[in-house]
Motif scaffolding. Sequence first.
Motif, PDB file in Angstrom:
ATOM      1  N   THR A 161     -46.943   0.243  -0.226  1.00  9.44           N
ATOM      2  CA  THR A 161     -46.092   0.434   0.961  1.00  9.44           C
ATOM      3  C   THR A 161     -46.072  -0.840   1.803  1.00  9.44           C
ATOM      4  OG1 THR A 161     -46.658   2.767   0.978  1.00  9.44           O
ATOM      5  CG2 THR A 161     -45.722   1.899   3.000  1.00  9.44           C
ATOM      6  N   MET A 162     -47.237  -1.462   1.990  1.00  5.62           N
ATOM      7  CA  MET A 162     -47.296  -2.693   2.798  1.00  5.62           C
ATOM      8  C   MET A 162     -46.488  -3.814   2.142  1.00  5.62           C
ATOM      9  SD  MET A 162     -48.780  -2.180   5.572  1.00  5.62           S
ATOM     10  CE  MET A 162     -48.389  -0.459   5.644  1.00  5.62           C
ATOM     11  N   MET A 163     -46.563  -3.925   0.829  1.00 11.39           N
ATOM     12  CA  MET A 163     -45.804  -4.983   0.139  1.00 11.39           C
ATOM     13  C   MET A 163     -44.300  -4.768   0.325  1.00 11.39           C
ATOM     14  SD  MET A 163     -47.871  -7.212  -1.050  1.00 11.39           S
ATOM     15  CE  MET A 163     -46.934  -8.148  -2.258  1.00 11.39           C
ATOM     16  N   GLN A 164     -43.883  -3.493   0.289  1.00 14.64           N
ATOM     17  CA  GLN A 164     -42.451  -3.205   0.495  1.00 14.64           C
ATOM     18  C   GLN A 164     -42.045  -3.518   1.933  1.00 14.64           C
ATOM     19  OE1 GLN A 164     -42.373   0.871  -0.754  1.00 14.64           O
ATOM     20  NE2 GLN A 164     -42.437   0.305  -2.917  1.00 14.64           N
ATOM     21  N   LEU A 165     -42.862  -3.057   2.897  1.00 15.04           N
ATOM     22  CA  LEU A 165     -42.522  -3.287   4.310  1.00 15.04           C
ATOM     23  C   LEU A 165     -42.582  -4.774   4.646  1.00 15.04           C
ATOM     24  CD1 LEU A 165     -44.409  -0.326   6.049  1.00 15.04           C
ATOM     25  CD2 LEU A 165     -41.932  -0.622   5.816  1.00 15.04           C
ATOM     26  N   GLY A 166     -43.566  -5.478   4.082  1.00 13.09           N
ATOM     27  CA  GLY A 166     -43.734  -6.908   4.348  1.00 13.09           C
ATOM     28  C   GLY A 166     -42.539  -7.722   3.871  1.00 13.09           C
ATOM     29  N   ALA A 167     -41.895  -7.248   2.823  1.00 14.67           N
ATOM     30  CA  ALA A 167     -40.713  -7.962   2.315  1.00 14.67           C
ATOM     31  C   ALA A 167     -39.519  -7.768   3.255  1.00 14.67           C
ATOM     32  CB  ALA A 167     -40.378  -7.457   0.915  1.00 14.67           C
ATOM     33  N   GLN A 168     -39.553  -6.672   4.042  1.00 17.48           N
ATOM     34  CA  GLN A 168     -38.402  -6.354   4.909  1.00 17.48           C
ATOM     35  C   GLN A 168     -38.595  -6.785   6.358  1.00 17.48           C
ATOM     36  OE1 GLN A 168     -38.430  -2.111   4.529  1.00 17.48           O
ATOM     37  NE2 GLN A 168     -37.965  -2.165   2.339  1.00 17.48           N
ATOM     38  N   ASP A 219     -56.739  -3.877   9.473  1.00 19.50           N
ATOM     39  CA  ASP A 219     -57.340  -5.024   8.773  1.00 19.50           C
ATOM     40  C   ASP A 219     -57.075  -4.984   7.271  1.00 19.50           C
ATOM     41  OD1 ASP A 219     -58.264  -6.473  10.943  1.00 19.50           O
ATOM     42  OD2 ASP A 219     -60.065  -5.228  11.133  1.00 19.50           O
ATOM     43  N   PHE A 220     -56.944  -3.773   6.740  1.00 21.70           N
ATOM     44  CA  PHE A 220     -56.558  -3.646   5.322  1.00 21.70           C
ATOM     45  C   PHE A 220     -55.166  -4.289   5.144  1.00 21.70           C
ATOM     46  CE2 PHE A 220     -55.877  -0.189   1.753  1.00 21.70           C
ATOM     47  CZ  PHE A 220     -56.024  -1.159   0.782  1.00 21.70           C
ATOM     48  N   ALA A 221     -54.248  -3.958   6.039  1.00 25.44           N
ATOM     49  CA  ALA A 221     -52.883  -4.522   5.960  1.00 25.44           C
ATOM     50  C   ALA A 221     -52.925  -6.046   6.101  1.00 25.44           C
ATOM     51  CB  ALA A 221     -52.004  -3.907   7.046  1.00 25.44           C
ATOM     52  N   LYS A 222     -53.719  -6.519   7.065  1.00 24.51           N
ATOM     53  CA  LYS A 222     -53.794  -7.973   7.280  1.00 24.51           C
ATOM     54  C   LYS A 222     -54.294  -8.673   6.019  1.00 24.51           C
ATOM     55  CE  LYS A 222     -54.510  -8.342  12.264  1.00 24.51           C
ATOM     56  NZ  LYS A 222     -55.457  -8.643  13.338  1.00 24.51           N
ATOM     57  N   TYR A 223     -55.283  -8.056   5.360  1.00 21.82           N
ATOM     58  CA  TYR A 223     -55.829  -8.667   4.136  1.00 21.82           C
ATOM     59  C   TYR A 223     -54.749  -8.706   3.042  1.00 21.82           C
ATOM     60  CZ  TYR A 223     -58.941  -9.947   0.394  1.00 21.82           C
ATOM     61  OH  TYR A 223     -59.515 -10.632  -0.655  1.00 21.82           O
ATOM     62  N   ILE A 224     -54.007  -7.614   2.904  1.00 22.51           N
ATOM     63  CA  ILE A 224     -52.933  -7.565   1.887  1.00 22.51           C
ATOM     64  C   ILE A 224     -51.915  -8.674   2.154  1.00 22.51           C
ATOM     65  CG2 ILE A 224     -50.957  -6.162   1.096  1.00 22.51           C
ATOM     66  CD1 ILE A 224     -52.807  -3.662   1.712  1.00 22.51           C
ATOM     67  N   PHE A 225     -51.500  -8.827   3.432  1.00 22.70           N
ATOM     68  CA  PHE A 225     -50.472  -9.843   3.743  1.00 22.70           C
ATOM     69  C   PHE A 225     -51.015 -11.258   3.562  1.00 22.70           C
ATOM     70  CE2 PHE A 225     -48.592  -6.296   6.422  1.00 22.70           C
ATOM     71  CZ  PHE A 225     -47.653  -5.980   5.454  1.00 22.70           C
ATOM     72  N   LYS A 226     -52.282 -11.455   3.850  1.00 23.16           N
ATOM     73  CA  LYS A 226     -52.906 -12.781   3.656  1.00 23.16           C
ATOM     74  C   LYS A 226     -52.851 -13.158   2.163  1.00 23.16           C
ATOM     75  CE  LYS A 226     -57.538 -14.879   4.205  1.00 23.16           C
ATOM     76  NZ  LYS A 226     -57.858 -15.103   2.817  1.00 23.16           N
TER      77      LYS A 226
END
Length: 286
Positions: A161-168, A219-226
């Motif tokens: 979900t984070m990867m999809q949202l991060g792309a948008q 912080d889980f999301a931040k790690y994924i985006f990093k």
Amino acid sequence: MKVLLTGANGQVGRSLQVRAPSDIDLIALGSDKLNITSISSINNAFSEYKPDVVINAAAYTAVDKAEIEEDDARAVNALGPKLLVEACKDNGAFFVHISTDYVFDGEATLPYKETDPVNPINIYGKSKAEGEQAIIRSDAHYIILRTSWVFSEYGKNFLKTMMQLGAQKDRLNIVADQMGAPTYAGDIADAIYTIIRNKDKFRQEIFHYTGDQITSWMDFAKYIFKIAYESGKLQKRVFVKGITSEEYPTASKRPKNSVLDCKKIKDLCDINASNWQAAVIKIIKS
Ligand SMILES: NC(=O)c1ccc[n+]([C@@H]2O[C@H](COP(=O)([O-])OP(=O)(O)OC[C@H]3O[C@@H](n4cnc5c(N)ncnc54)[C@H](OP(=O)(O)O)[C@@H]3O)[C@@H](O)[C@H]2O)c1
């Protein structure tokens, strides 16, 4: 050894298929082939395959939807495990069941141990706790493996979900006041196979098994985006702002503290906690 797997198309189910050791004869059935809420479906599977071990990776996992679909959640998460464990007892099979941190209320200040009393605060958690109780009451040969915040290459999960949202989007608000440990489904599968190999050492046990680092969803999301940015999978940095659970209302309440103490599984089975950060890197890079 013949192992029958239910919920074969879920995150854990698929991981169990990919990681099955060569000495295990794995019969992996999706809900179309084995419906765990149906006694005749279970009986048919037992007479056809005669398993030594049954792994129940089937569950109703839509936490918010469960608030309006209580009957469905209870059928899969409470009745299903009851029917399966009774069939295991009647047929002398070892039963491996997966449960959740959401059986706890999240009010504790320390990580939850296997001996702590359950007190679920939402319908999903209640239905899973009911399933656990049916297994414990059965007096069959079983283990219950409680895990938390499961992610993988498969299905729907927070990482995807984070990867999809991060792309948008460039900015996201993510809940920062719920603490827990992400757990890689591949590591859950490996832990289950280790337990099965050692099944004669256990009669009836509950184990906690999660990731090795405690974190928040923020912080889980931040790690994924990093990792996504550094590995070139996202072309931009995503700014994550922490918000409270109250600022992100959901149909279902969630425990503030979802941290499970995983010492017992390490001491008794020599199983290390899931290195979730390594798994995030592996999944994003691939
Ligand atoms: N996901 C998490 O964050 C999390 C956290 C803690 C614990 N857990 C526990 O971990 C276990 C595995 O979760 P998961 O993330 O792998 O779940 P998942 O990806 O949602 O997969 C669950 C599977 O169960 C199947 N299923 C549903 N109803 C069924 C029925 N009546 N008969 C047979 N199969 C049925 C579903 O099949 P269909 O798609 O065909 O319906 C689906 O493939 C569950 O016990 C869950 O409670 C998960």
